[in-house]
Design a protein around this motif. Structure first.
Motif, PDB file in Angstrom:
ATOM      1  N   ARG A  80       0.897  -1.256   0.071  1.00  0.00           N
ATOM      2  CA  ARG A  80      -0.042  -0.057  -0.033  1.00  0.00           C
ATOM      3  C   ARG A  80       0.795   1.162   0.093  1.00  0.00           C
ATOM      4  O   ARG A  80       0.708   2.294  -0.704  1.00  0.00           O
ATOM      5  N   LEU A 104      -6.387  -8.510  -4.518  1.00  0.00           N
ATOM      6  CA  LEU A 104      -7.747  -7.916  -4.342  1.00  0.00           C
ATOM      7  C   LEU A 104      -7.429  -6.446  -3.930  1.00  0.00           C
ATOM      8  O   LEU A 104      -8.383  -5.612  -4.345  1.00  0.00           O
ATOM      9  N   ASP A 105      -6.698  -6.018  -3.171  1.00  0.00           N
ATOM     10  CA  ASP A 105      -6.354  -4.732  -2.832  1.00  0.00           C
ATOM     11  C   ASP A 105      -5.901  -3.802  -3.953  1.00  0.00           C
ATOM     12  O   ASP A 105      -6.459  -2.807  -3.904  1.00  0.00           O
ATOM     13  N   ARG A 107      -6.609  -4.572  -6.988  1.00  0.00           N
ATOM     14  CA  ARG A 107      -7.878  -4.767  -8.084  1.00  0.00           C
ATOM     15  C   ARG A 107      -8.833  -3.776  -7.506  1.00  0.00           C
ATOM     16  O   ARG A 107      -9.377  -3.072  -8.328  1.00  0.00           O
ATOM     17  N   GLY A 108      -8.898  -3.523  -6.345  1.00  0.00           N
ATOM     18  CA  GLY A 108      -9.763  -2.378  -5.797  1.00  0.00           C
ATOM     19  C   GLY A 108      -9.534  -1.026  -6.008  1.00  0.00           C
ATOM     20  O   GLY A 108     -10.143  -0.330  -5.883  1.00  0.00           O
ATOM     21  N   ARG A 109      -8.427  -0.820  -6.353  1.00  0.00           N
ATOM     22  CA  ARG A 109      -7.868   0.648  -6.653  1.00  0.00           C
ATOM     23  C   ARG A 109      -7.798   0.889  -8.320  1.00  0.00           C
ATOM     24  O   ARG A 109      -7.123   1.811  -8.637  1.00  0.00           O
ATOM     25  N   ASP A 110      -8.615  -0.111  -8.977  1.00  0.00           N
ATOM     26  CA  ASP A 110      -8.302  -0.059 -10.714  1.00  0.00           C
ATOM     27  C   ASP A 110      -8.945   1.465 -11.111  1.00  0.00           C
ATOM     28  O   ASP A 110      -8.284   2.172 -11.771  1.00  0.00           O
ATOM     29  N   ASP A 111      -9.907   1.837 -10.564  1.00  0.00           N
ATOM     30  CA  ASP A 111     -10.257   3.377 -10.969  1.00  0.00           C
ATOM     31  C   ASP A 111      -9.139   4.359 -10.745  1.00  0.00           C
ATOM     32  O   ASP A 111      -9.109   5.298 -11.561  1.00  0.00           O
ATOM     33  N   ARG A 181     -17.563 -15.158  -8.792  1.00  0.00           N
ATOM     34  CA  ARG A 181     -17.249 -14.576  -7.352  1.00  0.00           C
ATOM     35  C   ARG A 181     -16.261 -15.348  -6.340  1.00  0.00           C
ATOM     36  O   ARG A 181     -16.113 -16.543  -6.660  1.00  0.00           O
ATOM     37  N   VAL A 213      -7.492 -14.834  -8.312  1.00  0.00           N
ATOM     38  CA  VAL A 213      -7.952 -13.455  -8.666  1.00  0.00           C
ATOM     39  C   VAL A 213      -7.315 -13.046 -10.088  1.00  0.00           C
ATOM     40  O   VAL A 213      -8.245 -12.707 -11.122  1.00  0.00           O
ATOM     41  N   GLN A 217      -9.399 -12.440 -14.036  1.00  0.00           N
ATOM     42  CA  GLN A 217      -9.190 -11.272 -14.435  1.00  0.00           C
ATOM     43  C   GLN A 217      -8.656 -11.612 -15.876  1.00  0.00           C
ATOM     44  O   GLN A 217      -9.178 -10.882 -17.148  1.00  0.00           O
ATOM     45  N   TYR A 325      -5.316  -1.951 -12.933  1.00  0.00           N
ATOM     46  CA  TYR A 325      -4.886  -3.412 -12.650  1.00  0.00           C
ATOM     47  C   TYR A 325      -4.846  -4.292 -13.601  1.00  0.00           C
ATOM     48  O   TYR A 325      -5.736  -4.599 -14.237  1.00  0.00           O
TER      49      TYR A 325
END
Length: 349
Positions: A80, A104-105, A107-111, A181, A213, A217, A325
């Motif tokens: 991070r 996952l962390d 990927r969660g910041r892709d935007d 999922r 993950v 993707q 990502y």
């Protein structure tokens, strides 16, 4: 803005990556938290220290960098702050992580990544490069695949860092991909037999692997299961840990783990690296019952990680990027796994 930075160059795999990068002529900046340890590497490259707790220092480290490779574990702690710094400075981010939670962390910041024009590609070593390549290869052969199984088998000496990550995660919940999922799955919940070196090797569920993950993707296949081969004592630990997590999380359990790790060598010797081997097996099926199967064989996982990390570092620096990502085979195709000497991908059916 053209420098390359390897953060964590004093670690076991970090040193392998730094040495190979310099031999390849990439001339990276070697970075970490301890300037004295960096200087003691005696690698022909500039060194710079920057604390993960000092955002301004990280920004100064990356202000003229085009790409950062994070080789400093544990990635749950280093990922991070370094990714934050990359977003602030517009630096592309690579790392050597291999756990689902870490992917996952990211990927969660892709935007955020897309808005900043930054690519983040975790797992550029053995973490997912070979499994991602096998997944994309099989998806290309069977475009309507519904289920994908990915397994790996390794031989050779394990490093202190790898074993520490594995032991620390034994008591943690894991996941597999079902209908697109991620659902909770217990370690060792299922087992399979896969072909390896002319024999059948038993593998068991590994619910922490980032493949669940990354393969989702890269391929869009809705069901992904991941397996690994482990010694019998560790299979027992996989069964016991969920029922008695206090064995791992209690002060006594942590002291026992620390004492065990102190007895483990930092990593394989050069001779052990030469002797080590890795194998990734993949099997995909569709709803009509069609099956495709492939196996990728290669060198020791640590040597594999060094080669693929340097290859992807060079390609990213050369401009082969897609902001957001991304996974290795998604950007570079399955052949990226074959850039490591001694690696072969072949179809079994």
């Amino acid at each position: 803005m053209n420098s390359l930075v390897i953060y964590g160059a004093t670690g076991y795999v970090g040193r392998l990556v730094a040495q190979l990068a310099v031999r390849r002529g990439l001339r990276p900046v070697l970075a970490g938290r301890d300037l004295r340890r960096l200087a003691a590497l005696r690698i022909d490259a500039p060194v710079r220290a920057a604390s993960l707790a000092d955002p301004a220092a990280l920004d100064r480290l990356l202000v003229d960098a085009s790409v950062l490779l994070n080789a400093a574990g544990p990635f749950a702690e280093t990922q991070r702050p370094l990714l934050d710094a990359c977003l602030r400075t517009g630096t592309h981010y690579l790392d050597l992580s291999g756990e689902a939670a870490e992917f996952l962390d990211v990927r969660g910041r892709d935007d955020e990544l897309v808005r900043a024009g930054v690519m983040a590609m975790p797992g550029v070593g053995f973490g997912v490069v070979p499994t991602d390549a096998v997944a994309v290869h099989l998806a290309g052969r069977l475009p309507l695949a519904r289920r994908l199984e990915l397994s790996f088998v390794t031989s050779g000496q394990v490093s202190r860092g790898t074993l520490g990550t594995l032991l620390a995660g034994l008591g943690e919940p894991g996941v597999q991909r079902r209908d697109g999922r991620l659902v909770p799955v217990r370690a060792g919940a299922a087992q399979r037999g896969i072909p390896a070196d002319g024999r059948t090797v038993r593998v068991v569920t590994n619910p922490w692997r980032a493949d669940v993950v990354s393969a989702g993707q890269s391929t869009g296949i809705p069901d992904v299961s991941t397996f690994f081969a482990v010694p019998a004592p560790l299979r027992l630990a996989l069964r016991v840990a969920p029922a008695a997590p206090w064995l791992l999380t209690s002060p006594a359990g942590r002291r026992l783990r620390a004492a065990l790790l102190r007895r483990i060598p930092e990593g394989p010797t050069p001779a052990q690296l030469d002797a080590g081997r890795s194998l990734v097996h993949g099997l995909a099926t569709d709803d009509a019952g069609t099956v495709v199967e492939a196996v990728l064989t290669g060198p020791d996982p640590y040597r594999y990680s060094a080669y693929t990390a340097v290859e992807l570092l060079a390609r990213t620096a050369a401009g082969t990027v897609r902001p957001g990502y991304r996974t290795p085979a998604q950007v570079h195709g399955p052949d990226v796994a074959l850039t490591t000497p001694g690696t072969v991908l072949r179809d079994l059916r």
